[in-house]
Design an enzyme around this catalytic site. Sequence first.
Site, PDB file in Angstrom:
ATOM      1  N   LEU A 125      40.918  25.687  38.943  1.00  0.00           N
ATOM      2  CA  LEU A 125      41.762  24.754  39.687  1.00  0.00           C
ATOM      3  C   LEU A 125      41.755  25.129  41.160  1.00  0.00           C
ATOM      4  O   LEU A 125      42.275  26.167  41.557  1.00  0.00           O
ATOM      5  CB  LEU A 125      43.191  24.776  39.139  1.00  0.00           C
ATOM      6  N   HIS A 229      47.626  35.769  43.346  1.00  0.00           N
ATOM      7  CA  HIS A 229      47.186  35.516  44.722  1.00  0.00           C
ATOM      8  C   HIS A 229      48.113  34.471  45.349  1.00  0.00           C
ATOM      9  O   HIS A 229      48.509  33.508  44.684  1.00  0.00           O
ATOM     10  CB  HIS A 229      45.749  34.994  44.688  1.00  0.00           C
TER      11      HIS A 229
END
Length: 335
Positions: A125, A229
């Site tokens: 994604l 992240h």
Amino acid sequence: MLVVRPAGPGDLDHLLELAILSGPGFTSLPEDPDALADRLELSRASFTGQAQVQDAWYTLMLEETDTGDIDGIGSVKATVGLKRPFFSFRVVNNAQSSPSLDIRLEHQTLVLVNECTGWTEVGSLFLKADRRKGGAGRLLSQSRYMLIGAQPDLFADTVLAELRGVFTPDGACPFWDHVAHKFFPMEFDQADYMTGSTDKQFILDLAPRHPIYVNLLPEPARAVIGKVHPQGVPAMALLESEGFRPNGLIDIFDAGPTVTCQRDNIRTVRDARALKVQIASEVEAELPGLISTASVAAFRAVRQKVAVEGETAVINAETAAALKVKAGDVVRVKS
């Protein structure tokens, strides 16, 4: 209008651009034209039913219908770990005690495992920066579950997603630098590339065979275990909204978390309804709905106004054209 549609060999330039933009640690998007071309060919074979079910890897593109621009990518792997191992570290809590000293300790260890064999993976994604607002990410993310729900028998009972671990602004990866690199004496990018392009025998050869005690690791490495992240925080939120939860596994290179959900409990899979199309010039609906075709082979998805009337989905001609459906066809709708 934004439409999610199958990727094919003609998307190579777009996919390479997205791979470059995605940056380090995005294992499924290597900056390698040959690897990406192979992936797009596999996507074509998967959507057309020419790939073996267990080998299928469905890649989806987010396209602007007016311009043809490609703004994002998502994917679904039908199974992982069957032909190549799917290695992770499991975070294990170990309790130790000494009654005579009245001391009790708990230690976390990292243990190399291969537990996800045969599961389905949603991943890849990624959206261009200027598309990360306005619902494009949710459309792309949920389209993967609409794909799974269209033909659930093509996918496993358990669905996982791996999220990229923490990297510093200058591109360094604390867990890699302080832990993984000690066992894999190479650049992160090389190890990342080999993970996606080889049989992963190098991991079996070089990975630690004994538990790693977390308390013995440098603080920068401890601090990022199971963390996402910064660019992956919205993706994590979308996964959690669908019912995905961390399962105690982390990536062996960057320590990003793995999350899982039972296929039939994924909110979009569970709640979408199969309805017959009716086309009208005006659609009386206050809010747009998620609409997709009802088969993998002809898969397309949009978020547009739709009025649900009994077993009928009323959409306008523009939406029908984007989905490539006509009156009387079946679509799946998630309000």
